[in-house]
Design a protein around this motif. Structure first.
Motif, PDB file in Angstrom:
ATOM      1  N   UNK A  18      31.010  29.250  14.562  1.00 38.14           N
ATOM      2  CA  UNK A  18      31.203  28.572  13.289  1.00 38.14           C
ATOM      3  C   UNK A  18      31.796  29.605  12.327  1.00 38.14           C
ATOM      4  N   UNK A  19      33.058  29.418  11.979  1.00 38.30           N
ATOM      5  CA  UNK A  19      33.766  30.389  11.143  1.00 38.30           C
ATOM      6  C   UNK A  19      33.153  30.471   9.749  1.00 38.30           C
ATOM      7  N   UNK A  20      33.399  31.566   9.062  1.00 38.58           N
ATOM      8  CA  UNK A  20      32.934  31.710   7.684  1.00 38.58           C
ATOM      9  C   UNK A  20      33.512  30.572   6.857  1.00 38.58           C
ATOM     10  N   UNK A  50      26.278  37.353   8.058  1.00 40.97           N
ATOM     11  CA  UNK A  50      26.999  36.686   6.976  1.00 40.97           C
ATOM     12  C   UNK A  50      26.381  36.997   5.610  1.00 40.97           C
ATOM     13  N   UNK A  51      27.167  36.826   4.570  1.00 43.65           N
ATOM     14  CA  UNK A  51      26.669  37.027   3.207  1.00 43.65           C
ATOM     15  C   UNK A  51      25.647  35.954   2.855  1.00 43.65           C
ATOM     16  N   UNK A  52      25.968  34.724   3.196  1.00 43.29           N
ATOM     17  CA  UNK A  52      25.061  33.584   3.045  1.00 43.29           C
ATOM     18  C   UNK A  52      24.810  33.045   4.445  1.00 43.29           C
ATOM     19  N   UNK A 101      26.759  24.752   8.978  1.00 40.38           N
ATOM     20  CA  UNK A 101      27.756  25.049   7.941  1.00 40.38           C
ATOM     21  C   UNK A 101      27.190  26.050   6.931  1.00 40.38           C
ATOM     22  N   UNK A 102      28.051  26.475   6.011  1.00 35.57           N
ATOM     23  CA  UNK A 102      27.621  27.233   4.846  1.00 35.57           C
ATOM     24  C   UNK A 102      27.626  28.741   4.962  1.00 35.57           C
ATOM     25  N   UNK A 103      27.756  29.287   6.184  1.00 36.81           N
ATOM     26  CA  UNK A 103      27.772  30.744   6.277  1.00 36.81           C
ATOM     27  C   UNK A 103      29.052  31.290   5.656  1.00 36.81           C
ATOM     28  N   UNK A 104      28.919  32.388   4.924  1.00 32.53           N
ATOM     29  CA  UNK A 104      30.079  33.006   4.288  1.00 32.53           C
ATOM     30  C   UNK A 104      30.204  34.457   4.726  1.00 32.53           C
TER      31      UNK A 104
END
Length: 123
Positions: A18-20, A50-52, A101-104
């Motif tokens: 799952x891409x950033x 990830x940041x988030x 979803x949602x990873x940054x």
């Protein structure tokens, strides 16, 4: 009288990146003839987390098109962290799917499997 539970393994989301900022949505699973479904899911961060963290959601629908959130969990952000989740879907639900979803900042690897209670039989 003995009762035997018949169970079937289900792939809800094969292992995928799952891409950033991306979203990975599993295929809908028809539960109209099932007696329930246990779901296990896993989010694996890369060497740099990830940041988030990635959000794992289980969604349900009564028509296989209008989806509502059943439950939602947030994965860890640590480097190489593995976060696992479980959810139990009762027999009253008609369709289910998983969404990650949602990873940054970094991609993560996601997957989800189901454990369907297919039938109860007397022996």
């Amino acid at each position: 009288m003995n009762i035997t539970a018949v169970k079937t393994a289900r792939a809800l989301q094969a292992s995928a990146s799952n891409s950033a900022g991306g979203t990975t949505t599993g295929s809908a699973f028809d539960l109209r003839t099932a007696l329930g479904l246990g779901i296990t899911a896993k989010v694996t961060n890369g060497a740099t987390g990830p940041t988030v963290g990635c959000t794992f959601k289980v969604e349900v629908s009564n028509d296989n098109s209008a989806w509502k959130t059943f439950c939602s969990y947030l994965a860890d952000t640590g480097n190489a962290a593995v976060t696992e989740f479980i959810a139990t879907i009762g027999p009253e639900w008609m369709y289910v799917r998983t969404v990650f979803s949602g990873n940054t900042g970094q991609a993560v690897t996601v997957e989800a499997t189901g454990h369907e209670l297919t039938n109860l039989a007397t022996a």
